[in-house]
Scaffold this active site. Structure first.
Site, mmCIF file in Angstrom:
data_model
loop_
_atom_site.group_PDB
_atom_site.id
_atom_site.type_symbol
_atom_site.label_atom_id
_atom_site.label_comp_id
_atom_site.label_asym_id
_atom_site.label_seq_id
_atom_site.Cartn_x
_atom_site.Cartn_y
_atom_site.Cartn_z
ATOM 1 N N ARG A 174 104.683 14.386 53.000
ATOM 2 C CA ARG A 174 105.138 15.682 53.498
ATOM 3 C C ARG A 174 104.611 16.760 52.558
ATOM 4 O O ARG A 174 104.221 16.466 51.416
ATOM 5 C CB ARG A 174 106.653 15.735 53.576
ATOM 6 C CG ARG A 174 107.310 15.417 52.281
ATOM 7 C CD ARG A 174 108.814 15.370 52.335
ATOM 8 N NE ARG A 174 109.272 15.597 50.968
ATOM 9 C CZ ARG A 174 109.669 16.743 50.481
ATOM 10 N NH1 ARG A 174 109.722 17.815 51.242
ATOM 11 N NH2 ARG A 174 110.039 16.865 49.228
ATOM 12 N N ARG A 178 108.319 25.968 50.589
ATOM 13 C CA ARG A 178 109.522 26.654 50.119
ATOM 14 C C ARG A 178 109.499 28.071 50.693
ATOM 15 O O ARG A 178 108.564 28.818 50.416
ATOM 16 C CB ARG A 178 109.455 26.697 48.604
ATOM 17 C CG ARG A 178 110.775 26.709 47.921
ATOM 18 C CD ARG A 178 110.527 26.752 46.441
ATOM 19 N NE ARG A 178 110.623 25.464 45.783
ATOM 20 C CZ ARG A 178 110.250 25.272 44.525
ATOM 21 N NH1 ARG A 178 109.737 26.249 43.808
ATOM 22 N NH2 ARG A 178 110.390 24.083 43.965
ATOM 23 N N ARG A 251 94.155 4.875 36.129
ATOM 24 C CA ARG A 251 93.274 6.030 36.251
ATOM 25 C C ARG A 251 93.336 6.771 34.927
ATOM 26 O O ARG A 251 94.365 6.807 34.266
ATOM 27 C CB ARG A 251 93.718 6.946 37.397
ATOM 28 C CG ARG A 251 93.253 6.392 38.739
ATOM 29 C CD ARG A 251 93.279 7.376 39.873
ATOM 30 N NE ARG A 251 94.398 8.265 39.850
ATOM 31 C CZ ARG A 251 94.346 9.533 39.468
ATOM 32 N NH1 ARG A 251 93.212 10.060 39.076
ATOM 33 N NH2 ARG A 251 95.420 10.284 39.488
ATOM 34 N N ARG A 282 92.008 21.185 36.169
ATOM 35 C CA ARG A 282 92.839 22.291 35.696
ATOM 36 C C ARG A 282 92.502 22.678 34.270
ATOM 37 O O ARG A 282 91.863 21.912 33.539
ATOM 38 C CB ARG A 282 94.319 21.956 35.845
ATOM 39 C CG ARG A 282 94.735 20.648 35.207
ATOM 40 C CD ARG A 282 96.196 20.345 35.528
ATOM 41 N NE ARG A 282 96.699 19.330 34.648
ATOM 42 C CZ ARG A 282 97.988 19.037 34.477
ATOM 43 N NH1 ARG A 282 98.908 19.701 35.155
ATOM 44 N NH2 ARG A 282 98.359 18.097 33.656
ATOM 45 N N GLU A 302 90.702 19.679 32.025
ATOM 46 C CA GLU A 302 91.101 18.304 32.344
ATOM 47 C C GLU A 302 90.224 17.753 33.488
ATOM 48 O O GLU A 302 90.164 18.344 34.560
ATOM 49 C CB GLU A 302 92.569 18.352 32.781
ATOM 50 C CG GLU A 302 93.298 17.057 32.669
ATOM 51 C CD GLU A 302 94.796 17.248 32.893
ATOM 52 O OE1 GLU A 302 95.442 17.929 32.071
ATOM 53 O OE2 GLU A 302 95.302 16.741 33.898
ATOM 54 N N TYR A 350 104.631 4.282 36.226
ATOM 55 C CA TYR A 350 104.608 5.695 35.845
ATOM 56 C C TYR A 350 106.041 6.149 35.581
ATOM 57 O O TYR A 350 106.892 6.099 36.463
ATOM 58 C CB TYR A 350 103.957 6.606 36.904
ATOM 59 C CG TYR A 350 103.991 8.028 36.385
ATOM 60 C CD1 TYR A 350 103.011 8.484 35.513
ATOM 61 C CD2 TYR A 350 105.059 8.875 36.668
ATOM 62 C CE1 TYR A 350 103.081 9.747 34.947
ATOM 63 C CE2 TYR A 350 105.141 10.140 36.095
ATOM 64 C CZ TYR A 350 104.141 10.558 35.246
ATOM 65 O OH TYR A 350 104.231 11.805 34.674
ATOM 66 N N ASP A 352 108.312 9.419 34.049
ATOM 67 C CA ASP A 352 108.427 10.726 33.416
ATOM 68 C C ASP A 352 109.201 10.532 32.124
ATOM 69 O O ASP A 352 109.877 9.512 31.957
ATOM 70 C CB ASP A 352 109.174 11.692 34.349
ATOM 71 C CG ASP A 352 108.212 12.493 35.221
ATOM 72 O OD1 ASP A 352 107.062 12.716 34.796
ATOM 73 O OD2 ASP A 352 108.622 12.891 36.331
#
Ligand code: FAD
Length: 371
Positions: A174, A178, A251, A282, A302, A350, A352
């Site tokens: 999706r 916002r 990766r 970026r 990056e 992964y 956080d």
């Protein structure tokens, strides 16, 4: 040889450091080792010209887990940094994540109703695609052509190193639109950067604990293991077992750093380059994470990178091949009575930062409940 420690902790990253801190608090003796020349693992920040540089990629602490937020705040104070990246597409700037500012910049629409109507109009052309076959089709169905071409296509193709028509559709389930003028990238309750950098947080966690950097576990395995009752291993699970079933894939990223003789290069911590022609994804301007006012600035370009033995392992690849391999290694890991595997490399997951802290605290509680 005499057993001197309760725990040998391999890896001075967030998992290893939280574990070491909590175990020490409970009266256990820990030795922490890391093969790198510094502590803090991938959240390491190095002070360059007064700027805390995120050496292994930009890190923003965000969580809705109050317990974890309160926990980290006992070690360091966090600032009010809010991640609000900007996208640069062929020299035009757009706010992210997709919100009323972005819709205004794209189409000049000023109300949520106008924005919704414009998105609907953009999508109608693709309404016939009922089962998108790739990421391009999926993104067009969800957001229409302008958003896809200006903000999704180039960036995603650079990240994946292949055309969007060859990337699976499920990657984008999706598009989070916002309909408010809110540029805060995360939806979490708490967010910020440790004042003084992440290394300071880890220094506090490891205060009073013996740490040996530049020490590779595999080079000194037998002597190190004799020193401790148990091992907490936060390195790569496949490496631990000598890659006997093959290598887990990741990766990677490549960073190009530059110190500039100007106080402000881009006016924001993160600017994404969303067109294909610019090779990097970026540019990070580190001082803005801490509202720096230094005379110079330090930036990092990056570049996504295929993984090879010379590159850091950053993102695990969540496909069937690697998950099957992981299961084989996990079966071996379960049989190791004296070793506990934890953290992003040992779990091939992964995490956080707030999740890895939570995982370390849970693992610790589990162990201490049993004993
Ligand atoms: P690590 O930090 O990797 O620590 C493992 C340590 O073990 C390393 O220091 C390594 O040197 C050491 N080690 C490995 N093998 C050996 C050995 N044989 N001998 C001795 N030592 C060894 N999270 C967020 O919450 N917000 C973000 O914005 C964010 N941005 C990220 C950006 C990038 C590019 C990446 C890759 C991750 C990002 N993360 C972010 C996730 C965050 O980096 C992780 O949650 C965290 O670093 C995991 O800590 P860890 O201790 O599991 O692993």
């Amino acid at each position: 040889m005499e057993i001197k420690y309760d725990y040998l902790i391999v890896g001075a990253g967030l998992f290893g450091s939280v574990f070491a801190h909590e175990a020490t608090k409970r009266g256990k003796k820990c030795l922490v080792i890391d093969k790198r020349k510094h502590i803090a693992g991938n959240i390491y920040t190095e002070n360059i010209e007064g700027i805390n540089v995120h050496k292994y990629g930009a890190h923003i602490f965000h969580t809705s887990n109050k317990e974890v937020w309160d926990y980290v705040n006992t070690f360091v104070e966090f600032n009010r940094f809010t991640n609000s990246p900007v996208a640069n597409y062929k020299g035009k700037l757009y706010n992210l994540p997709f919100n009323m500012n972005t819709f205004y910049q794209l189409w000049g629409v000023k109300t949520p109703q106008e924005a919704q109507a414009k998105i609907d109009e953009q999508r109608v052309e693709y309404a016939h695609i009922t089962e998108p076959q790739n990421l391009e089709e999926q993104a067009l169905v969800l957001g229409g052509r302008d958003i896809y071409e200006k903000l999704i296509k180039g960036y995603t193709e650079k990240q994946w190193g292949r055309p969007a028509t060859e990337i699976p559709a499920f990657i984008i389930r999706r598009l989070p639109f916002r309909f408010t003028f809110d540029n805060n990238y995360f939806n979490d309750t708490y967010q910020g950067i440790p004042i003084g950098g992440y290394t300071k947080l880890v220094e506090k966690l490891l205060e009073g604990i013996e740490v040996r950097t530049r020490t590779n576990y595999f080079e000194h395995k037998s002597e190190l293991e004799q020193l401790a009752e148990k091992v907490i291993f936060t390195g790569k699970i496949d490496e631990y077992f000598g890659y006997q079933f093959g290598k887990l894939e990741y990766r990677s990223l490549h960073f190009e750093n530059e110190l500039l003789e100007t106080p402000n290069f881009q006016g924001n911590a993160v600017v994404n380059y969303t067109n294909r022609e610019v090779p990097y994804t970026r540019i990070i301007e580190h001082k803005h994470f801490e509202f720096g006012t230094q005379e110079k600035t330090y930036i990092t370009r990056e570049y996504p990178h295929e993984f090879s033995k010379d590159n850091e392992s950053y993102y695990p690849i969540n496909d069937d091949k690697n998950q099957t391999l992981l299961k084989q290694y996990q079966q071996l890991a379960n049989k190791q009575q004296h070793v506990i595997f934890g953290g992003r490399l040992a779990e091939y997951k992964y995490y956080d930062m707030h999740q890895v802290i939570d995982a370390a605290l849970s693992k610790l509680n589990e162990i201490f409940k049993k004993s």
